[in-house]
Write a protein that holds these residues in place. Structure first.
Motif, PDB file in Angstrom:
ATOM      1  N   GLY A 158      -8.357   1.218  -4.491  1.00 17.20           N
ATOM      2  CA  GLY A 158      -8.021   2.612  -4.218  1.00 17.20           C
ATOM      3  C   GLY A 158      -9.192   3.377  -3.644  1.00 17.20           C
ATOM      4  O   GLY A 158     -10.357   3.066  -3.913  1.00 17.20           O
ATOM      5  N   VAL A 159      -8.883   4.379  -2.833  1.00 16.75           N
ATOM      6  CA  VAL A 159      -9.885   5.287  -2.293  1.00 16.75           C
ATOM      7  C   VAL A 159      -9.198   6.624  -2.086  1.00 16.75           C
ATOM      8  O   VAL A 159      -7.992   6.679  -1.791  1.00 16.75           O
ATOM      9  CB  VAL A 159     -10.483   4.746  -0.976  1.00 16.75           C
ATOM     10  N   PRO A 197       0.813  -1.216   0.000  1.00 15.30           N
ATOM     11  CA  PRO A 197       0.000   0.000   0.000  1.00 15.30           C
ATOM     12  C   PRO A 197       0.849   1.269   0.000  1.00 15.30           C
ATOM     13  O   PRO A 197       1.968   1.279   0.513  1.00 15.30           O
ATOM     14  CB  PRO A 197      -0.814  -0.119   1.288  1.00 15.30           C
ATOM     15  N   ARG A 198       0.306   2.313  -0.572  1.00 16.34           N
ATOM     16  CA  ARG A 198       1.016   3.578  -0.689  1.00 16.34           C
ATOM     17  C   ARG A 198      -0.002   4.715  -0.700  1.00 16.34           C
ATOM     18  O   ARG A 198      -1.025   4.633  -1.381  1.00 16.34           O
ATOM     19  CB  ARG A 198       1.855   3.608  -1.964  1.00 16.34           C
ATOM     20  N   ARG A 199       0.307   5.750   0.067  1.00 18.75           N
ATOM     21  CA  ARG A 199      -0.590   6.906   0.176  1.00 18.75           C
ATOM     22  C   ARG A 199       0.069   8.121  -0.461  1.00 18.75           C
ATOM     23  O   ARG A 199       1.166   8.514  -0.086  1.00 18.75           O
ATOM     24  CB  ARG A 199      -0.905   7.185   1.658  1.00 18.75           C
ATOM     25  N   TYR A 200      -0.621   8.692  -1.461  1.00 19.54           N
ATOM     26  CA  TYR A 200      -0.107   9.857  -2.172  1.00 19.54           C
ATOM     27  C   TYR A 200      -0.896  11.105  -1.775  1.00 19.54           C
ATOM     28  O   TYR A 200      -2.120  11.054  -1.617  1.00 19.54           O
ATOM     29  CB  TYR A 200      -0.244   9.677  -3.685  1.00 19.54           C
ATOM     30  N   SER A 201      -0.214  12.231  -1.671  1.00 20.35           N
ATOM     31  CA  SER A 201      -0.892  13.515  -1.448  1.00 20.35           C
ATOM     32  C   SER A 201      -0.474  14.492  -2.541  1.00 20.35           C
ATOM     33  O   SER A 201       0.595  14.355  -3.147  1.00 20.35           O
ATOM     34  CB  SER A 201      -0.545  14.090  -0.077  1.00 20.35           C
ATOM     35  N   ALA A 241      -6.482  19.937  -3.347  1.00 22.64           N
ATOM     36  CA  ALA A 241      -5.545  19.130  -2.563  1.00 22.64           C
ATOM     37  C   ALA A 241      -6.255  17.852  -2.178  1.00 22.64           C
ATOM     38  O   ALA A 241      -7.487  17.811  -2.095  1.00 22.64           O
ATOM     39  CB  ALA A 241      -5.085  19.888  -1.323  1.00 22.64           C
ATOM     40  N   GLY A 242      -5.488  16.796  -1.961  1.00 20.32           N
ATOM     41  CA  GLY A 242      -6.137  15.551  -1.578  1.00 20.32           C
ATOM     42  C   GLY A 242      -5.161  14.425  -1.328  1.00 20.32           C
ATOM     43  O   GLY A 242      -3.938  14.595  -1.429  1.00 20.32           O
ATOM     44  N   ILE A 243      -5.723  13.271  -1.005  1.00 15.08           N
ATOM     45  CA  ILE A 243      -4.952  12.055  -0.736  1.00 15.08           C
ATOM     46  C   ILE A 243      -5.557  10.907  -1.530  1.00 15.08           C
ATOM     47  O   ILE A 243      -6.781  10.740  -1.542  1.00 15.08           O
ATOM     48  CB  ILE A 243      -4.944  11.703   0.765  1.00 15.08           C
ATOM     49  N   GLU A 244      -4.707  10.135  -2.203  1.00 14.15           N
ATOM     50  CA  GLU A 244      -5.130   8.901  -2.870  1.00 14.15           C
ATOM     51  C   GLU A 244      -4.450   7.741  -2.146  1.00 14.15           C
ATOM     52  O   GLU A 244      -3.228   7.698  -2.019  1.00 14.15           O
ATOM     53  CB  GLU A 244      -4.733   8.908  -4.352  1.00 14.15           C
ATOM     54  N   ASP A 245      -5.254   6.816  -1.653  1.00 14.70           N
ATOM     55  CA  ASP A 245      -4.798   5.703  -0.807  1.00 14.70           C
ATOM     56  C   ASP A 245      -4.887   4.421  -1.636  1.00 14.70           C
ATOM     57  O   ASP A 245      -5.991   3.921  -1.880  1.00 14.70           O
ATOM     58  CB  ASP A 245      -5.709   5.634   0.421  1.00 14.70           C
TER      59      ASP A 245
END
Length: 373
Positions: free
Chosen positions: A355-356, A80-84, A103-107
């Protein structure tokens, strides 16, 4: 960062770092096809298109989820990897400028779906609480998986399930689809030989007939859809027109779409609906219940979060949870997001990657901050 960045940008990036995300930057110019194919009608008609010297159709990025996913696939990073992210997007808008910051986060890659969903909602809520500390917030949830489970349990054929699933998130499209389902339009526009082949579901015969007509008209089969594709679509449309739900099943679907309750009572409301309609929602309801418990465990006020069974978001790639957060009594979302488990495979990932994610509209946040001063 440039002076054009919102004043709250540094606070947001600090929050992202504290939540163990990898900051990512993606190109402003993006291939247009993924957005045209997967982003949904509402976004497609507002995209700024251009063309490269080699004839490739490009666009100014209208959102970040697809570019971040494409970048993840290209980098072959593990999960897993979390991008901002924090940057500009470009869309034609009725209100406000056509260039604005999101702005946001993709998990990506977390297999614990209920926990990842809850974390995404909590991340979005934490961001808004940070930059709007005195603003009461209203959270609305929907769930495409629950909707599709109801359609399947009602025994709708695949074609109708797909049409209704595509309409989820658009009140007008959903209303039109339900009207057609209640009173299917008659098929009176096809010529006799074609109508007979369509009614019989004769794909091979219809394909041959269409190919012959195209040849007589001097049309090349390679210039567009093949005769087999056209025939398959005509038969599918006829099958959709031939289906009419029983009054009991149609009433159950309408009852489901009318469910609008606080999240802390939503699982029970769905169980009561399913029992009354004689339906089984299976794993979809189990995941819904687990997510609600995870949201509560993260400290969010489930008694104040609204679950609306008819609520969706106008992006075609969502597959499960969808949510929006607005100012209480506000008419526009400040944050929106959801689950998109099929998106990365459609974009070219060799193995499925769940993904979420969410994004926030920084111009709307800044407007509220200015009003509060």
């Amino acid at each position: 960062m440039t002076s054009r960045y919102p004043a709250i940008a540094s606070d947001i990036t600090k929050l992202f770092a504290a939540r163990n995300t990898h900051a990512v930057e993606v190109a402003v110019l993006q291939p247009a096809d993924p957005f045209l194919d997967m982003a949904g009608e509402d976004l497609r008609r507002r995209i700024f298109l251009t063309e490269s010297e080699t004839g490739l159709t490009l666009c100014l990025r209208p959102e970040f989820t697809i570019p971040v996913c494409l970048d993840h696939i290209a980098s072959q990073a593990g999960t897993p990897r979390r991008y901002s992210y924090l940057g500009e997007v470009f869309r034609q808008r009725r209100e406000g400028g056509n260039e604005f910051f999101q702005a946001g986060i993709e998990d990506l890659g977390d297999r614990d779906t209920p926990q990842a969903d809850a974390r995404s909602l909590a991340d979005a809520h934490a961001l808004l609480s940070l930059v709007l500390p005195d603003q009461a917030l209203a959270i609305t949830l929907g769930d495409q998986t629950i909707f599709e489970a109801v359609l399947a349990a009602l025994g709708l054929p695949r074609g109708w399930r797909m049409r209704l699933a595509r309409a989820f998130g658009s009140a007008a499209m959903l209303e039109a689809a339900l009207a057609d389902l209640a009173n299917p339009p008659r098929n009176g526009q096809l010529a006799g030989p074609v109508a007979a082949l369509v009614i019989n579901g004769d794909l091979e015969g219809l394909s041959s007939h269409i190919a012959g007509g195209m040849e007589q008209a001097g049309l090349s089969a390679s210039a567009g859809r093949s005769p087999a594709d056209i025939a398959r679509r005509l038969i599918e449309k006829a099958e959709l027109r031939s289906v009419r739900l029983s009054n009991e099943a149609f009433s159950a679907l309408k009852d489901f779409l009318a469910i609008d309750v606080a999240l802390d009572g939503a699982a029970q409301a769905l169980e009561t609906f399913a029992a009354g309609a004689g339906l089984s929602l299976g794993a979809a309801l189990d995941n819904f219940s687990a997510r609600a418990k995870s949201i509560e465990a993260l400290g969010l006020p489930t008694a104040k979060i609204r679950y609306d069974a008819a609520f969706g978001r106008p992006l075609d790639y969502y597959t499960g949870l969808v949510f929006e957060i607005a100012a209480e009594n506000g008419d526009r979302p400040l944050a929106g997001g959801g689950r998109y488990d099929r998106l990365l495979t459609l974009l070219g990932a060799k193995t499925p990657i769940p993904g979420v994610g969410f994004s926030v509209w920084l111009d709307r946040i800044e407007a509220l901050r200015e009003k509060a001063q």
